[in-house]
Structure formats: C-alpha cells, structure tokens
Design an enzyme around this catalytic site. Structure first.
Site, PDB file in Angstrom:
ATOM      1  N   CYS A 111       4.963  -2.337   8.552  1.00 52.33           N
ATOM      2  CA  CYS A 111       5.042  -1.012   8.899  1.00 52.33           C
ATOM      3  C   CYS A 111       5.002  -0.502  10.544  1.00 52.33           C
ATOM      4  CB  CYS A 111       4.603   0.188   7.965  1.00 52.33           C
ATOM      5  SG  CYS A 111       5.132   0.019   6.376  1.00 52.33           S
TER       6      CYS A 111
ATOM      7  N   SER B 183      -5.539   5.487   5.156  1.00 52.62           N
ATOM      8  CA  SER B 183      -4.242   4.490   5.649  1.00 52.62           C
ATOM      9  C   SER B 183      -4.565   4.485   6.952  1.00 52.62           C
ATOM     10  CB  SER B 183      -3.112   5.136   5.312  1.00 52.62           C
ATOM     11  OG  SER B 183      -1.999   4.345   5.858  1.00 52.62           O
TER      12      SER B 183
ATOM     13  N   CYS C  65       0.551  -8.174   5.351  1.00 49.94           N
ATOM     14  CA  CYS C  65       0.370  -6.660   5.111  1.00 49.94           C
ATOM     15  C   CYS C  65      -1.109  -6.461   4.867  1.00 49.94           C
ATOM     16  CB  CYS C  65       1.385  -6.128   3.922  1.00 49.94           C
ATOM     17  SG  CYS C  65       3.066  -5.957   4.707  1.00 49.94           S
ATOM     18  N   ASP C  66      -1.514  -5.059   4.593  1.00 45.67           N
ATOM     19  CA  ASP C  66      -2.739  -4.612   4.641  1.00 45.67           C
ATOM     20  C   ASP C  66      -4.042  -5.693   4.038  1.00 45.67           C
ATOM     21  OD1 ASP C  66      -0.918  -2.577   4.929  1.00 45.67           O
ATOM     22  OD2 ASP C  66      -2.464  -1.253   4.811  1.00 45.67           O
ATOM     23  N   LYS C  67      -4.085  -5.601   2.770  1.00 42.02           N
ATOM     24  CA  LYS C  67      -5.111  -6.633   1.993  1.00 42.02           C
ATOM     25  C   LYS C  67      -4.919  -8.223   2.173  1.00 42.02           C
ATOM     26  CE  LYS C  67      -6.414  -2.509   1.601  1.00 42.02           C
ATOM     27  NZ  LYS C  67      -4.891  -2.215   2.156  1.00 42.02           N
TER      28      LYS C  67
ATOM     29  N   GLU D 154      -6.955   4.443  -0.743  1.00 41.96           N
ATOM     30  CA  GLU D 154      -6.331   5.147   0.451  1.00 41.96           C
ATOM     31  C   GLU D 154      -5.794   6.473   0.169  1.00 41.96           C
ATOM     32  OE1 GLU D 154      -4.949   1.630   3.792  1.00 41.96           O
ATOM     33  OE2 GLU D 154      -3.484   2.826   2.482  1.00 41.96           O
TER      34      GLU D 154
ATOM     35  N   ASP E  30       0.922  -1.263  -0.133  1.00 36.98           N
ATOM     36  CA  ASP E  30      -0.003  -0.147   0.076  1.00 36.98           C
ATOM     37  C   ASP E  30       0.752   1.114   0.059  1.00 36.98           C
ATOM     38  OD1 ASP E  30      -2.078  -2.125   0.660  1.00 36.98           O
ATOM     39  OD2 ASP E  30      -3.355  -0.591   1.339  1.00 36.98           O
TER      40      ASP E  30
END
Length: 550
Positions: A191, A466, A119-121, A442, A78
């Site tokens: 992150c 985000s 991570c995110d998704k 985002e 992202d």
C-alpha cells in the site's frame, strides 16, 4: 558447501535420486543450492505479482552459478484482516513465517536464501528467519503500490479507511464512497503510503539486507523490479562464496542505522515491534529507550502519507533511502562503515543525492528537529508506549481529557459510530495486547473513523496501530491489561494527560488509588482457548520486548 550433506557420498544416493525425480541434473547438484522463498499468494495486493519477482531472482541465481530451489511462505493482508477477528492473526503469523522458513531451510541444508516478501509481517518474519538461521541471505521485495487518483489528488488505502468516517458523519454519500474505493488502489504492490510494509522494506535497505531501491522502486516499474530481483539472485552466490552471513550484516550498528532512518522518514510505529524482534533473533537487545535517544537527535526530513501528502513513489523519485542515509550521515547519524550485502553503506551512498528537496529535506531544514516516533512513559505505561509523532497534529501533541474506557476494539468502534464519543476525550482500548487480544490487533478502523468524522480525541491502547494511522494514537502500552498493567486499572472519567514532546503519559490518579484498584483486579479469561492463537498467547512476550515468543 553446506548442501553437500544432502548431495555427496554413497549414503546420499537416495537423496540424489529424489532430486533427479524432479528434473535436477548431476550438474545442478554440483552447484550451491539456493532456496528462493516466495510469499506469492492471491489475497495480498503486495504479493499478487511475486511469481514474476521469484522467476527473475531464480534467473539471477542460475546466471551466477547456483541452483535455485523455490518454496513458499504464507502471508496475511492486514488491510483485509482489519476490523474483525481476523486481525488477531497477522502479528502472530510473523512467528509462523520465521518458523516455516527455518524448517524448510534446515531440513534441506540450503547454502543460502533469497527471501521475497512485500507486506507487513512477511518482511520482518523473513528477516527474523535470516537472523535465526544465519546462513547467507538476500531480501528482495515486490515494491510499493502506486498512489491512486481521486478528483485530481493522490490517494491510497488509508484515505478509504477514513472515508468510512466521512460517510458515517454524512460528509459524503454512498456513490462518492464507491467512487473513492475504486480509485485508491490502482494495481499491485504494498500500500502506497509509508505504512508498515513500505517502512520495513525501506529499513531492509538501511539494515544492509536489501539492494538499494528495494523499499522505494514501485511494483509498477516492472523492468526495474525484475532487474533488482536478478541482482539479488546473483548477489547471494557472492555472499555464499565469501561466507557473509546475516549476523555479519545485522550488527548493532546496522540496527542503529535502521532506527535513524526510521526516525528520519517518520516510519510506522510497528517498526519498533519488528526491529526489536529481528534483533532478538540476531542475539541483540534493542531497548525502547534506544529508539527514543536516536529519535531525539534525528531530524524528520520526509513527510509521507499518512503524515503528509507524498507517497513512496515520490520518495523514490527524490533519491530513495540511499539519499536519506547520505543526508542523515551529515549529522553523524549513520554508521557508514556498516557492512551490507553488496559492500559498505559508505560505498552504497557515495553517489546518492537528493533530487527533490520538497520531498527529502536537508538536515539543516527539516520538518521537525526530532524523529518521527516517540517513546512515552509514565504511570500508565511503566514499560513504555509508542506513538508516531510525525503523524500527530501540532495541537494534539499535548493533550488532556476524560477517559472513555472500552475492553475491546469492537466496543470502541460501536460507541464511535453511535456518536457516543466526543471531542476532548481520551479513548482507552484495552485487552488487545499480544496476550490479551490475543495477537495485538491493529486498529485502523477506529482511528480512521475518528479522523473521517473530524473528532478531536486521543486514543490509547495496549494493542497497536496500522502504519496508515494518523493522529494522537498511542499504542503498545506496556505492561498490557491482560497482565494487570496500569491500563487495566483506568476507570471511566479518569483524567489522562499526554505530553508527547515531554515523552510522558499519565493517568491523574494517586498511587494509592491505583494500588487499591490493582488489589481488586481479576485476570480475565482468555478470549481464545484453542488452536494456534491459544498457544501463541501462552508464549508471547510484552510489546516492549517485540512481542516475540519465549
């Protein structure tokens, strides 16, 4: 065993021959076949080290009597996709991840899966696949990145996004920006703040699908992460033997536990999208009002970046998610009888304790009496909107200002950088929702630049923010503009009133005037007309429904 359909009998001789061609032995085929889904790639810092995690997980599977079979999953960073057309893809990739895992797992009749995201998704995409397939699954992630250091202070990638605003405002020079960007991300891992990836990894523990420590043990703690992966690999064999499936674990009580933890730690607003989508795959419905009702009674007990200065490594040292859950359980906010991959929540948190009360507060002395995420409603968002209340300054919780309206993120960031946005205004960014974006981009760039420039403005969008965003940034406005939602009817200069504690957001325009504007509104042409995103835009639902495909 489920995998017997590809291994047993005379009609499967050709199947066995194909296995033998890859070096599998007859003894390997007598054991459960365990898919090891590895999201390793060389473009995501949180995934660059996942080969090591996968190797450890496979050792755990083999040691416990299974045959590990590794296959890949895609992933998008992202941070690198942020601020350009590439950001249309990450949320949409969540569905591709779930679909591809379903395809491989069903096509080869695996007995169970070890899912390795970070991570995110990728985390929610794998959990969606687990709930959909409903075969035994364990999640073991790669762990969070350590915070960087700059001038004696902990920093992370969110500080560098905001540094762009400092630079544009003339508060730092190019040399300082260069020094900061080389200091912020010291190594592999998701992150370092409580952004979407780390929030979802923490909530994987709360859901019961991950081993304790999954969300907080740093990636740099190499030995501990490998031990965690070996444990996960061994656990999947136990789940296969006992026939414990994801829907036995991801019940409504488990989702309520995850929401309570989310509110208690002040997680990313994106978790509302992801938990809703995962529940949908499990055959459950999570109305947005459920998030708000749990938030209303859940004290906010950790203050992590971007809402504070602590990072995930600090939460880990303070006792991790098990300590958070044990503390929240004192208020009856955790269903301790809920099942996990290795027993009950009660068994899991029995020996947990808060090791640093400056990082994990008690429920009797929280940062705030209500949870970190708020669900807003009103004539601007009849189907609700979402804000990370824990990352909003006290003097911005109630706000009123003149609307500055932009029909894309790009137009908004251009105006902000050109210093055409001023204090006490409300920036409205629309046509960036799941359908309108498409892909619900985002928007860390505009929010970070606003923060870096020191502007006192609110930001409202039918897109999303985000997990690294801080400030009065309200997203997921539903219905979205592309569907003719009220956000499409806002005009430059309208007054918008925001009351986060009161859970209300309104445009101060009469119903009659809004109806008049609605009558003259015309549905815009789609921004993308071919490829995956065009198909996605036709199938995706509202953010209020988790932006799932129907």
């Amino acid at each position: 065993m489920r995998s017997d359909i590809v291994k047993k009998g005379s009609t499967r001789a050709a199947h066995r021959a194909l296995f033998y061609s890859m070096g599998y032995t007859p003894q390997d085929l007598d054991k459960p076949l365990i898919g090891v889904v590895n999201a390793f790639n060389e473009i995501i810092p949180g995934h660059i080290h996942l080969r090591t995690i996968a190797e450890a997980a496979k050792l755990g599977v083999a040691a416990a009597g299974g045959t590990p079979v590794e296959f890949p999953s895609i992933g998008i960073c992202d941070g690198i996709a942020m601020g350009h057309d590439g950001m249309r893809y990450p949320l949409a990739s969540r569905e591709l991840i779930a679909d591809s895992i379903e395809s491989v797992a069903m096509g080869h009749a695996f007995d169970g899966l070890v899912l390795i995201p970070n991570c995110d998704k990728i985390v929610p995409g794998m959990l969606m696949a687990a709930a959909r397939l409903n075969i035994p699954c364990v999640v073991v992630s790669g762990g969070p990145m350590m915070a960087g250091r700059y001038k004696g202070k902990d920093v992370s990638v969110s500080n560098i996004f905001e540094a762009a605003g400092l630079f544009e405002a003339g508060k730092i020079d190019a040399a300082q920006l260069d020094s900061m960007e080389k200091s912020a991300c010291p190594g592999c891992g998701s992150c370092a703040g409580l952004f979407t990836a780390n929030t979802m990894n923490c909530l994987t523990e709360a859901l019961g699908m991950g081993v304790p420590g999954n969300g907080t043990i740093p990636a740099a703690h190499f030995g501990a992460r490998k031990m965690l992966a070996k444990k996960a690999g061994a656990l999947i064999l136990d789940l296969v033997k006992k026939d414990i499936k994801p829907r036995d674990i991801m019940t409504m009580k488990a989702f309520e536990n995850a929401i309570a933890v989310d509110m208690g730690i002040g997680g990313s607003s994106n978790t509302v999208l992801h938990l809703t989508a995962i529940a949908n795959e499990a055959g459950l419905e999570l109305p947005l009002d459920l998030f708000d009702s749990i938030s209303a009674k859940t004290p906010y007990i950790t203050k992590l970046s971007p809402g504070g200065t602590h990072h995930i490594q600090d939460l880990n040292e303070a006792g991790g998610i098990s300590a958070v859950m044990k503390e929240l359980a004192k208020r009856g906010l955790i269903h301790t009888e809920a099942l996990t991959i290795d027993g009950t929540i009660e068994e899991r948190i029995k020996n947990a304790e808060i090791l640093d009360s400056d990082i994990i507060k008690s429920v009797d002395n929280p940062y705030r009496s209500r949870g970190g995420i708020a669900i807003l409603k009103g004539n601007l968002a009849p189907d609700r909107a979402v804000v990370k209340e824990s990352a909003v300054a006290e003097d911005m919780l109630v706000f009123k200002g003149k609307a500055r309206v932009f029909d894309s993120e790009d137009l908004a960031i251009e105006a902000i950088l050109d210093k055409k946005v001023f204090d006490n205004e409300v920036v409205v960014i629309r046509y960036e929702g799941p359908k309108g974006g498409p892909g619900m981009r985002e928007m860390l760039n505009p929010t970070a630049v606003i923060a870096g420039m020191g502007l006192r403005v609110a930001l409202i969008t039918d897109g999303r923010f985000s997990g690294a965003t801080r400030g009065a940034c309200i997203g997921h406005v539903s219905p979205e503009a592309a569907e003719g939602g009220p956000i499409a009817l806002v005009e430059e200069g309208d007054i918008i009133s925001i009351d986060i504690p009161g859970r209300v957001m309104e445009v101060l325009v009469s119903d009659e005037e809004l109806e008049k504007r609605k009558a003259s509104w015309k549905k815009p042409q789609p921004k993308v007309t071919s490829g995956y995103l065009a198909r996605y835009a036709k199938l995706v639902t509202s953010a209020s429904q988790g932006a799932v495909l129907k």
